[in-house]
Enzyme design. Structure first.
Site, mmCIF file in Angstrom:
data_model
loop_
_atom_site.group_PDB
_atom_site.id
_atom_site.type_symbol
_atom_site.label_atom_id
_atom_site.label_comp_id
_atom_site.label_asym_id
_atom_site.label_seq_id
_atom_site.Cartn_x
_atom_site.Cartn_y
_atom_site.Cartn_z
ATOM 1 N N GLU A 89 -17.316 1.327 28.475
ATOM 2 C CA GLU A 89 -17.944 0.877 27.238
ATOM 3 C C GLU A 89 -17.783 -0.640 27.087
ATOM 4 O O GLU A 89 -16.736 -1.197 27.399
ATOM 5 C CB GLU A 89 -17.292 1.596 26.053
ATOM 6 C CG GLU A 89 -17.919 1.260 24.705
ATOM 7 C CD GLU A 89 -17.250 1.983 23.541
ATOM 8 O OE1 GLU A 89 -17.937 2.250 22.550
ATOM 9 O OE2 GLU A 89 -16.043 2.296 23.638
ATOM 10 N N LYS A 129 -24.743 5.009 20.684
ATOM 11 C CA LYS A 129 -23.553 5.647 20.118
ATOM 12 C C LYS A 129 -23.862 6.209 18.736
ATOM 13 O O LYS A 129 -24.297 5.485 17.846
ATOM 14 C CB LYS A 129 -22.428 4.618 20.037
ATOM 15 C CG LYS A 129 -21.057 5.161 19.665
ATOM 16 C CD LYS A 129 -20.048 4.026 19.770
ATOM 17 C CE LYS A 129 -18.617 4.481 19.632
ATOM 18 N NZ LYS A 129 -17.679 3.340 19.826
ATOM 19 N N CYS A 178 -17.487 6.998 23.686
ATOM 20 C CA CYS A 178 -16.200 6.819 23.030
ATOM 21 C C CYS A 178 -15.977 7.736 21.819
ATOM 22 O O CYS A 178 -15.690 8.909 21.979
ATOM 23 C CB CYS A 178 -16.034 5.353 22.646
ATOM 24 S SG CYS A 178 -14.295 4.881 22.357
#
Length: 302
Positions: free
Chosen positions: A56, A140, A181
């Site tokens: 990331e 995300k 994440c």
């Protein structure tokens, strides 16, 4: 996404690049990332990796204050051919070129993306085929807004906007789901991917020295076990001179929830052979995929 049958699951090698030396110079970050991609594509003596993964925010320091300054416009639309040559994103061009030169599927970690129409900024993962084509992206969905008193406070929503889609891509050997994440803390995203035929999930991520020891392994093993899929997260290497201290420990977990491989905190390249046998074995022996009671509770993938 369209309901096309997934490819037949075949063995492949998954390679994680736990990238270090990510600093304030974007050009240097891109150059180092490219060098590591080429090294990863050649460094496995037994067999050539088919899928290579970056962490990331590989092109910028990790921090919501940095995202606007490092953001690039990508303008990818799922299902439409993307013109790499016309792209204004230097990161996209580098990743495409590296994937093509190495002849690999490349999951390009994530970069800050600026939407040209709304000016919103997203934390975006892009995926490239061995021909260098941009074939998938994932913005995300769940933003990292936490406040653990005395330990860490972080608020991505100060500069980022959350994505609105669940995403995967097909290779000739597997269907692979995407996340980033903090998305791993929300089991619904992995459930949806697994029920849409994904054999593996890959989430570039950057847990920290508080949340990493607590939950990094736990969450990956939980998502793998819940959905009986392979699960992997790829972290940046730890840099104690940086503003954000990543946990590292990039990892691959099998459908039983067993850790197949784990890095330490340093820059490294991790090669892992993915064998479909445990995927089929656990689903036959513990057939939860056929035992769910959607008459009692809703199917989040419907």
């Amino acid at each position: 996404m369209t309901s096309v049958a997934p490819p037949v699951f075949k063995p492949f090698t998954l390679t994680l690049i736990q990238l270090g030396s990510i600093g304030s110079d974007k050009a240097a970050n891109l150059h180092h990332a490219r060098e590591m991609i080429m090294k990863a594509a050649k460094s496995n003596s037994d067999k050539r990796p088919q899928v290579v993964v970056l962490p990331e925010c590989f092109n910028s320091p990790y921090g919501f204050v940095h995202f606007p300054a490092y953001a690039e416009s990508i303008s990818y639309t799922a299902g439409k051919e993307y013109d790499i040559q016309a792209s204004v994103s230097e990161s996209v061009k580098m990743l495409s070129s590296a994937a093509k030169e190495a002849g690999i599927w490349l999951i390009g970690g994530s970069i800050p993306e600026r939407d040209v129409e709304t000016n919103n900024i997203y934390n975006t993962c892009t995926v490239y085929s061995p021909t260098g084509a941009l074939v998938a992206s994932h913005r995300k969905v769940h933003l990292f807004d936490i406040d653990i008193p005395g330990k860490i406070k972080f608020k991505e929503s100060e500069t980022l906007t959350g994505g609105t889609t669940a995403n995967y891509f097909d290779t000739e050997f597997a269907r692979i789901g995407l996340g980033l994440c903090y998305d791993v803390r929300f089991p619904e995203l992995a459930m949806i991917a697994a029920r849409r035929g994904c054999h593996a999930m890959v989430y570039p991520g950057a847990f920290n020295l508080t949340t990493g020891p607590l939950h990094w392994e736990l969450l990956q093993r939980a998502r793998a076990n819940d959905n009986q899929v392979f699960f992997s997260m790829c972290s940046p290497a730890r840099d104690m001179t940086a503003g954000y201290h990543a946990w590292g420990h990039s990892m691959v977990v099998d459908p039983y929830g067993r850790v197949l491989a784990e890095a330490d905190e340093n820059e490294t390249i991790l090669h892992v052979d993915i064998d479909p046998e445990p995927f089929h074995e656990v689903r036959a022996g513990i057939p939860v995929t056929k035992q769910r009671r959607f008459d009692v509770y809703p199917d989040v993938s419907a």
